[in-house]
Enzyme design. Structure first.
Site, mmCIF file in Angstrom:
data_model
loop_
_atom_site.group_PDB
_atom_site.id
_atom_site.type_symbol
_atom_site.label_atom_id
_atom_site.label_comp_id
_atom_site.label_asym_id
_atom_site.label_seq_id
_atom_site.Cartn_x
_atom_site.Cartn_y
_atom_site.Cartn_z
ATOM 1 C CB CYS A 147 -3.249 0.771 -2.465
ATOM 2 S SG CYS A 147 -3.339 2.536 -2.791
ATOM 3 C CG ASN A 148 -9.675 1.245 -2.581
ATOM 4 O OD1 ASN A 148 -10.693 0.587 -2.805
ATOM 5 N ND2 ASN A 148 -9.294 1.076 -1.257
ATOM 6 C CB THR A 149 -5.118 5.273 -4.879
ATOM 7 O OG1 THR A 149 -5.723 5.862 -4.009
ATOM 8 C CG2 THR A 149 -4.557 6.336 -5.819
ATOM 9 C CG ASP B 284 -1.926 1.143 1.448
ATOM 10 O OD1 ASP B 284 -2.444 1.546 0.310
ATOM 11 O OD2 ASP B 284 -1.927 1.900 2.399
ATOM 12 C CB SER B 285 0.354 4.820 -0.627
ATOM 13 O OG SER B 285 -0.906 4.813 0.171
ATOM 14 C CE1 TYR C 243 2.431 5.148 -3.741
ATOM 15 C CE2 TYR C 243 0.867 3.425 -4.048
ATOM 16 C CZ TYR C 243 2.195 3.789 -3.774
ATOM 17 O OH TYR C 243 3.227 3.094 -3.754
ATOM 18 N N GLY C 244 -2.977 9.177 -3.623
ATOM 19 C CA GLY C 244 -4.180 9.612 -4.042
ATOM 20 C C GLY C 244 -4.387 11.008 -4.484
ATOM 21 C CB CYS D 30 -9.028 5.245 0.934
ATOM 22 S SG CYS D 30 -7.400 5.669 1.407
ATOM 23 C CB THR D 31 -6.866 0.401 2.223
ATOM 24 O OG1 THR D 31 -5.580 0.831 1.907
ATOM 25 C CG2 THR D 31 -7.179 -0.626 1.320
ATOM 26 C CG HIS D 32 -4.513 5.181 4.545
ATOM 27 N ND1 HIS D 32 -4.004 4.511 3.345
ATOM 28 C CD2 HIS D 32 -3.298 5.476 5.356
ATOM 29 C CE1 HIS D 32 -2.661 4.945 3.362
ATOM 30 N NE2 HIS D 32 -2.072 5.295 4.367
HETATM 31 N N1 DGL Z 1 -4.651 3.328 1.104
HETATM 32 C C1 DGL Z 1 -4.666 4.123 -0.296
HETATM 33 C C2 DGL Z 1 -5.907 3.593 -1.037
HETATM 34 O O1 DGL Z 1 -6.576 2.771 -0.741
HETATM 35 C C3 DGL Z 1 -4.384 5.402 -0.054
HETATM 36 C C4 DGL Z 1 -3.985 6.208 -1.121
HETATM 37 C C5 DGL Z 1 -3.107 7.319 -0.860
HETATM 38 O O2 DGL Z 1 -1.939 7.097 -0.618
HETATM 39 O O3 DGL Z 1 -3.702 8.410 -1.182
HETATM 40 O O4 DGL Z 1 -6.289 4.238 -1.966
#
Ligand code: DGL
Length: 273
Positions: free
Chosen positions: A77-79, A13-14, A45-46, A191-193
């Site tokens: 990570c969705n992004t 993930d990011s 990342y987003g 978003c996984t966060h």
């Molecule tokens: N956990 C990432 C997601 O699911 C976060 C992306 C980011 O770093 O902005 O999109």
């Protein structure tokens, strides 16, 4: 390095967000070993362009495959899934790759009011992949989309004041949550966060609204894919060991691992170019 059933599963993930997916993976697949990479040195990342996310996703996949001989990769990570998974599958044809996307379908199916909130990164909400999914569900529910700039950063830094303020501002901007006609009775955490601000979100939207995250379905899909390819670790395997790496600060990831997974595990900092 060639992969076998005893090889680990790579997860990235990011940053710390993918730990919400890893939590579900460890429950679903207790005999597996995992290697987790948090790309915190290059997050969020987003709020960056696709080229950045594609380059980082490739570099991390290469690292996990070449240095750890992973048998499968979970893009937690969705992004990154939205921006890069199609290209990654083209480039790593022999590696099973599992991605994550906002749980719009289950949300539309379960919402009683027919109004669904979706919080995600700006980049996920603008992606072709997300817009295509949304288009297939337009007649099933009304979706209220909210990009959440700054939220990943606040979660990475464990900034309590900022987390609370952003949750309040974003849910406030989305409209009314609740079980009455016209209210959002379901909120998709795209978003996984975001599962890591669940208490803050609950304070804003109440206890009755359903929160949907994608970790458990991803874990089930990972199990299915490994079973199909005869790559599941045998039931007597010791499993559940996780090796953690971060391109950011090791103590930040170690703290998050302790807090969210109740694990006291060593974390190594590394550069992945
Ligand atoms: N956990 C990432 C997601 O699911 C976060 C992306 C980011 O770093 O902005 O999109």
């Amino acid at each position: 390095m060639s992969a076998a059933a005893s090889s680990p599963i790579g997860v990235f993930d990011s940053g710390v967000g993918g730990l919400s997916v890893l939590r579900a993976l460890r429950t679903e697949l207790p005999h597996e070993r995992f290697v987790y990479v948090a790309d915190s040195g290059h997050a969020p990342y987003g709020e960056r362009d696709d080229a950045h996310v594609i380059t980082r996703s490739h570099a991390i996949t290469r690292y996990l495959r070449d240095q750890h001989g992973i048998k499968a990769l979970v893009v937690a990570c969705n992004t990154a899934t939205a921006a890069a998974i199609r290209l990654m599958r083209q480039d790593y044809t022999d590696l099973p790759i599992i991605g994550i996307e906002p749980a719009l379908k289950p949300a539309a199916a379960s919402s009683k009011t027919g109004v669904v909130g979706v919080m995600a990164t700006r980049s996920t909400l603008q992606s072709q992949k997300f817009l295509a999914l949304l288009a297939t569900l337009q007649d099933q529910a009304r979706f209220v989309l909210q990009p959440c700039d700054g939220m990943v950063d606040a979660i990475e830094r464990e900034d309590a004041i900022k987390k609370e303020a952003l949750c309040s501002a974003y849910t406030g901007a989305m409209g009314r949550f609740g079980l009455n006609d016209g209210e959002m009775d379901t909120l998709v955490l795209g978003c996984t966060h975001y599962p890591f601000v669940e208490p803050e979100l609950r304070r804003c939207i109440g206890e009755q609204v359903s929160l949907l995250e994608g970790g458990a379905p991803v874990a089930r899909q990972t199990r299915r894919l490994l079973a199909e390819q005869h790559l599941l670790a045998p039931p007597h395997a010791q499993g559940s060991g996780v090796t953690f790496f971060t391109t950011g600060k090791a103590d930040m990831l170690a703290n998050a691992v302790r807090r969210w997974l109740q694990l006291d595990a060593p974390v190594s900092a590394l550069q992945i170019a």
